[in-house]
Design an enzyme around this catalytic site. Structure first.
Site, PDB file in Angstrom:
ATOM      1  N   LYS A   1       0.854  -1.186   0.000  1.00  0.00           N
ATOM      2  CA  LYS A   1       0.000   0.000   0.000  1.00  0.00           C
ATOM      3  C   LYS A   1       0.891   1.237   0.000  1.00  0.00           C
ATOM      4  O   LYS A   1       1.773   1.380   0.830  1.00  0.00           O
ATOM      5  CB  LYS A   1      -0.897   0.039   1.234  1.00  0.00           C
TER       6      LYS A   1
ATOM      7  N   ASP B   1      -3.409   4.402  -1.922  1.00  0.00           N
ATOM      8  CA  ASP B   1      -4.347   4.896  -0.899  1.00  0.00           C
ATOM      9  C   ASP B   1      -4.348   6.420  -0.891  1.00  0.00           C
ATOM     10  O   ASP B   1      -3.707   7.042  -0.049  1.00  0.00           O
ATOM     11  CB  ASP B   1      -3.877   4.313   0.450  1.00  0.00           C
TER      12      ASP B   1
ATOM     13  N   LYS C   1      -7.420   8.252  -1.359  1.00  0.00           N
ATOM     14  CA  LYS C   1      -8.741   8.677  -0.830  1.00  0.00           C
ATOM     15  C   LYS C   1      -9.288   9.909  -1.553  1.00  0.00           C
ATOM     16  O   LYS C   1      -9.452  10.984  -0.945  1.00  0.00           O
ATOM     17  CB  LYS C   1      -8.645   8.977   0.668  1.00  0.00           C
TER      18      LYS C   1
ATOM     19  N   ASP D   1     -13.794  14.731  -4.614  1.00  0.00           N
ATOM     20  CA  ASP D   1     -13.913  16.007  -5.340  1.00  0.00           C
ATOM     21  C   ASP D   1     -15.162  15.902  -6.218  1.00  0.00           C
ATOM     22  O   ASP D   1     -15.925  14.933  -6.112  1.00  0.00           O
ATOM     23  CB  ASP D   1     -12.628  16.251  -6.171  1.00  0.00           C
TER      24      ASP D   1
ATOM     25  N   THR E   1     -11.678   6.374  10.706  1.00  0.00           N
ATOM     26  CA  THR E   1     -11.717   5.844  12.084  1.00  0.00           C
ATOM     27  C   THR E   1     -11.284   6.898  13.101  1.00  0.00           C
ATOM     28  O   THR E   1     -11.496   6.736  14.286  1.00  0.00           O
ATOM     29  CB  THR E   1     -10.839   4.588  12.227  1.00  0.00           C
TER      30      THR E   1
ATOM     31  N   ARG F   1       3.129  -1.086  10.767  1.00  0.00           N
ATOM     32  CA  ARG F   1       4.241  -1.177  11.712  1.00  0.00           C
ATOM     33  C   ARG F   1       4.584  -2.572  12.229  1.00  0.00           C
ATOM     34  O   ARG F   1       5.774  -2.863  12.410  1.00  0.00           O
ATOM     35  CB  ARG F   1       4.007  -0.191  12.869  1.00  0.00           C
TER      36      ARG F   1
END
Ligand code: C5P
Length: 236
Positions: free
Chosen positions: A32, A59, A61, A64, A119, A211
């Protein structure tokens, strides 16, 4: 259908990514690329990693007006990415335009996944800042249903939500889930986490792991544990 572990390459620049990937020998994990890396390096980072044989979830996002998103998606699609995303808050016409933009002349296109609510948005801000009166759960499921209606392939959600999304929208509607940790991992800033095997049982189609792999002492060993835990369960 899919079922893969996607490594979130939250690195500053190409040299950091390439030195991380050196540890993977001949393995070519699904990666990603997020805003930080993409804005630092531009489209060349996608081309470089594709040329090395990786699948790419870009990614960015998008959110518009439909015309702008359609054209931007056409550019991303021409980079041969495998998955990308947008905010469902752009509404159905924007999502439909995104699909038109993504569709290549041969009729094929990358998977398109919606973000329903970030989130980082809590219920209080949903009500008081966004002025959405429905609960977070209802809002997420409603935005997911709109994404499906527009023709998208799935949504990004917590693995804790995968089951209800599939119950409401069908097994084929994909759930791409961050917030996955092994029992021994530090949770970091993820508040709601699941193990890979529990994410699988809950019906996640792709897990996005950062991570616990990128900061591991042995990233390849960590990746292989995630793959085994997630994919073994997939067979059951
Ligand atoms: O390091 P960690 O495993 O927490 O990384 C998770 C990745 O998934 C990060 O790139 C993060 O931006 C992304 N993500 C997330 N939660 C969301 C959406 C995306 O953690 N709701």
């Amino acid at each position: 259908m899919g079922k893969d572990v996607i490594i979130a390459c939250d690195f500053k620049n190409q040299s950091e990514v390439l030195s991380f990937l050196e540890k993977f020998e001949n393995k070519r994990p699904y990666l990603k690329i997020g805003m930080e890396l993409y804005f630092a390096e531009g489209p060349s980072i996608v081309k470089t990693l594709k040329a090395r044989g990786h699948k790419i979830f870009l990614d960015l996002k998008l959110h518009d007006i439909p015309n702008t998103v359609e054209k931007a998606m056409a550019v991303l699609s021409s980079m041969q990415i495998d998955m990308c995303n947008l905010h469902a808050a752009g509404t159905v016409p924007m999502m439909e335009a995104a699909l038109r933009g993504l569709t290549r002349p041969d009729g094929k296109r990358p998977l398109l996944i919606a973000v329903t609510q970030l989130t980082s948005t809590n219920e209080e801000r949903l009500h008081n800042e966004l002025l959405i009166g429905a609960s977070m759960n209802e809002t997420v499921l409603h935005y997911a249903a709109l994404s499906k209606k527009a023709g998208l392939d799935g949504i990004v959600c917590s693995p804790l939500e995968s089951k209800s999304v599939h119950e409401k929208l069908g097994r084929e509607f994909l759930t791409v889930t961050p917030g996955v940790r092994l029992k021994e991992n530090d949770r970091g800033d993820q508040a709601r986490v699941m193990t890979p095997s529990d994410a699988k049982k809950a019906g996640s189609d792709y897990i996005v792991v950062g991570r616990p792999i990128t900061a591991a002492e042995d990233p390849l060993a960590a990746y292989e544990i995630f793959m085994k835990d997630f994919l073994d369960e997939a067979e059951n």
